[in-house]
Motif scaffolding. Structure first.
Motif, PDB file in Angstrom:
ATOM      1  N   UNK A   1       0.839  -1.211   0.000  1.00 37.49           N
ATOM      2  CA  UNK A   1       0.000   0.000   0.000  1.00 37.49           C
ATOM      3  C   UNK A   1       0.866   1.250   0.000  1.00 37.49           C
ATOM      4  N   UNK A   2       1.896   1.256   0.846  1.00 40.75           N
ATOM      5  CA  UNK A   2       2.772   2.432   0.922  1.00 40.75           C
ATOM      6  C   UNK A   2       3.544   2.619  -0.390  1.00 40.75           C
ATOM      7  N   UNK A   3       3.933   1.511  -1.035  1.00 44.60           N
ATOM      8  CA  UNK A   3       4.670   1.620  -2.285  1.00 44.60           C
ATOM      9  C   UNK A   3       3.775   2.136  -3.412  1.00 44.60           C
ATOM     10  N   UNK A   4       2.546   1.630  -3.465  1.00 45.55           N
ATOM     11  CA  UNK A   4       1.637   2.018  -4.545  1.00 45.55           C
ATOM     12  C   UNK A   4       1.073   3.426  -4.367  1.00 45.55           C
ATOM     13  N   UNK A   5       0.767   3.821  -3.146  1.00 48.77           N
ATOM     14  CA  UNK A   5       0.190   5.151  -2.905  1.00 48.77           C
ATOM     15  C   UNK A   5       0.843   5.774  -1.676  1.00 48.77           C
ATOM     16  N   UNK A   6       2.066   6.294  -1.818  1.00 51.20           N
ATOM     17  CA  UNK A   6       2.750   6.854  -0.645  1.00 51.20           C
ATOM     18  C   UNK A   6       2.103   8.132  -0.101  1.00 51.20           C
ATOM     19  N   UNK A   7       1.304   8.849  -0.941  1.00 50.72           N
ATOM     20  CA  UNK A   7       0.671  10.066  -0.437  1.00 50.72           C
ATOM     21  C   UNK A   7      -0.483   9.729   0.513  1.00 50.72           C
ATOM     22  N   UNK A   8      -1.237   8.686   0.196  1.00 48.59           N
ATOM     23  CA  UNK A   8      -2.365   8.324   1.066  1.00 48.59           C
ATOM     24  C   UNK A   8      -1.917   7.423   2.217  1.00 48.59           C
ATOM     25  N   UNK A   9      -1.013   6.499   1.950  1.00 54.63           N
ATOM     26  CA  UNK A   9      -0.529   5.593   3.000  1.00 54.63           C
ATOM     27  C   UNK A   9       0.792   6.131   3.551  1.00 54.63           C
ATOM     28  N   UNK A  10       0.703   7.181   4.345  1.00 55.53           N
ATOM     29  CA  UNK A  10       1.898   7.784   4.941  1.00 55.53           C
ATOM     30  C   UNK A  10       2.343   6.948   6.143  1.00 55.53           C
ATOM     31  N   UNK A  11       3.474   7.331   6.690  1.00 54.47           N
ATOM     32  CA  UNK A  11       4.012   6.620   7.858  1.00 54.47           C
ATOM     33  C   UNK A  11       3.034   6.716   9.023  1.00 54.47           C
ATOM     34  N   UNK A  12       2.440   7.901   9.210  1.00 52.76           N
ATOM     35  CA  UNK A  12       1.497   8.084  10.311  1.00 52.76           C
ATOM     36  C   UNK A  12       0.255   7.215  10.144  1.00 52.76           C
ATOM     37  N   UNK A  13      -0.277   7.147   8.924  1.00 53.97           N
ATOM     38  CA  UNK A  13      -1.487   6.372   8.687  1.00 53.97           C
ATOM     39  C   UNK A  13      -1.234   4.879   8.878  1.00 53.97           C
ATOM     40  N   UNK A  14      -0.098   4.390   8.397  1.00 50.44           N
ATOM     41  CA  UNK A  14       0.234   2.965   8.571  1.00 50.44           C
ATOM     42  C   UNK A  14       0.403   2.648  10.053  1.00 50.44           C
ATOM     43  N   UNK A  15       1.079   3.534  10.800  1.00 49.74           N
ATOM     44  CA  UNK A  15       1.275   3.317  12.233  1.00 49.74           C
ATOM     45  C   UNK A  15      -0.058   3.299  12.966  1.00 49.74           C
ATOM     46  N   UNK A  16      -0.971   4.195  12.601  1.00 51.56           N
ATOM     47  CA  UNK A  16      -2.275   4.250  13.250  1.00 51.56           C
ATOM     48  C   UNK A  16      -3.129   3.037  12.877  1.00 51.56           C
ATOM     49  N   UNK A  17      -3.097   2.627  11.620  1.00 52.80           N
ATOM     50  CA  UNK A  17      -3.922   1.510  11.134  1.00 52.80           C
ATOM     51  C   UNK A  17      -3.558   0.193  11.815  1.00 52.80           C
ATOM     52  N   UNK A  18      -2.253  -0.034  12.015  1.00 57.14           N
ATOM     53  CA  UNK A  18      -1.795  -1.309  12.558  1.00 57.14           C
ATOM     54  C   UNK A  18      -1.338  -1.225  14.014  1.00 57.14           C
ATOM     55  N   UNK A  19      -1.587  -0.118  14.692  1.00 62.84           N
ATOM     56  CA  UNK A  19      -1.218   0.092  16.098  1.00 62.84           C
ATOM     57  C   UNK A  19       0.275  -0.151  16.328  1.00 62.84           C
ATOM     58  N   UNK A  20       1.098   0.540  15.559  1.00 60.78           N
ATOM     59  CA  UNK A  20       2.549   0.401  15.658  1.00 60.78           C
ATOM     60  C   UNK A  20       3.171   1.686  16.171  1.00 60.78           C
ATOM     61  N   UNK A  21       4.426   1.585  16.661  1.00 62.12           N
ATOM     62  CA  UNK A  21       5.169   2.780  17.039  1.00 62.12           C
ATOM     63  C   UNK A  21       5.573   3.520  15.764  1.00 62.12           C
ATOM     64  N   UNK A  22       5.619   4.825  15.855  1.00 64.42           N
ATOM     65  CA  UNK A  22       5.977   5.641  14.700  1.00 64.42           C
ATOM     66  C   UNK A  22       7.410   5.360  14.244  1.00 64.42           C
TER      67      UNK A  22
END
Length: 180
Positions: free
Chosen positions: A128-149
Motif C-alpha cells: 500500500x505504501x509503495x503504490x500510494x505513498x501520499x495516502x498511506x503515509x508513515x502516520x497512517x500505517x502506524x495508526x492503522x496497525x497500532x505500531x510505534x511511529x
C-alpha cells in the motif's frame, strides 16, 4: 673398516660390565618423600563418639534463628519488565488483513498483540505504501496497525515489497518468456 671400528667400540662398552652393574645395584637408594599428614579418616570419624554426637544433636538456638529468618527479594527492573510483558500480551487487536483460506493447513490466527504485525499485514502495508505513498503515509500505517511511529518509519524505509523487473533482451533473436 667400519666393522672393525664397531667391534672395537663394543669391546670398550662391554668391558667390565658386570662389575659396573654390581656397583650400581649396591648404591643406596634415594628415600621417598614423607607423606602429608591427614586428619581423621571419614570412615573412622563416625566411630569417634564426640563427632557423631555433634552431628546428630539438634541445636535449639540455631533452629530458632533459622525459623525467624524470612527473605524477600525485590528487583524493581524485573518487576516493571514483567508488568509490561503481561500488559502487552493482554492488549491485542484483530487482524486487518488475512489470507482468504488456509492454503497449507496452517491454523489462521485471528488477532495479534499491539505493536506487532502478521506477515500478511506487513506485506499489505508495504505494498500500500509503495503504490500510494501520499495516502498511506508513515502516520497512517502506524495508526492503522497500532505500531510505534519509529518502528513504522524503519519498516517502510528498510523493507521493500517484492518487485519483478523484466529486462528486455539486447537483440530481437533472443528467446523471451511470454506473458499469459
Amino acid at each position: 673398516m667400519s666393522k672393525m671400528g664397531a667391534r672395537f667400540a663394543r669391546l670398550f662398552k662391554n668391558f667390565n660390565i658386570e662389575n659396573r652393574a654390581h656397583r650400581e645395584i649396591g648404591k643406596a637408594k634415594p628415600q621417598t618423600a614423607p607423606r602429608h599428614p591427614t586428619h581423621i579418616d571419614p570412615i573412622h570419624s563416625t566411630q569417634v563418639p564426640e563427632i557423631s554426637d555433634a552431628i546428630h544433636k539438634k541445636n535449639d538456638p540455631l533452629l530458632v534463628f533459622l525459623k525467624s529468618v524470612y527473605v524477600e527479594s525485590k528487583d524493581p527492573t524485573l518487576k516493571q519488565a514483567s508488568k509490561e510483558v503481561t500488559e502487552e500480551e493482554e492488549v491485542r487487536r484483530p487482524l486487518v488483513y488475512s489470507l482468504p483460506e488456509d492454503p497449507y493447513g496452517i491454523v489462521e490466527i485471528t488477532d495479534v498483540p499491539k505493536g506487532k504485525l502478521s506477515i500478511v499485514e506487513a506485506l499489505k502495508a508495504l505494498s500500500n505504501h509503495k503504490n500510494a505513498p501520499q495516502t498511506w503515509t508513515v502516520d497512517k500505517v502506524a495508526q492503522e496497525y497500532s505500531l510505534d511511529l519509529k518502528d513504522t518509519k524503519a519498516l517502510l524505509e528498510h523493507f521493500i515489497p517484492f518487485e519483478v523487473k523484466v529486462i528486455p533482451p539486447k537483440t530481437q533473436d533472443a528467446k523471451q518468456i511470454k506473458d499469459t
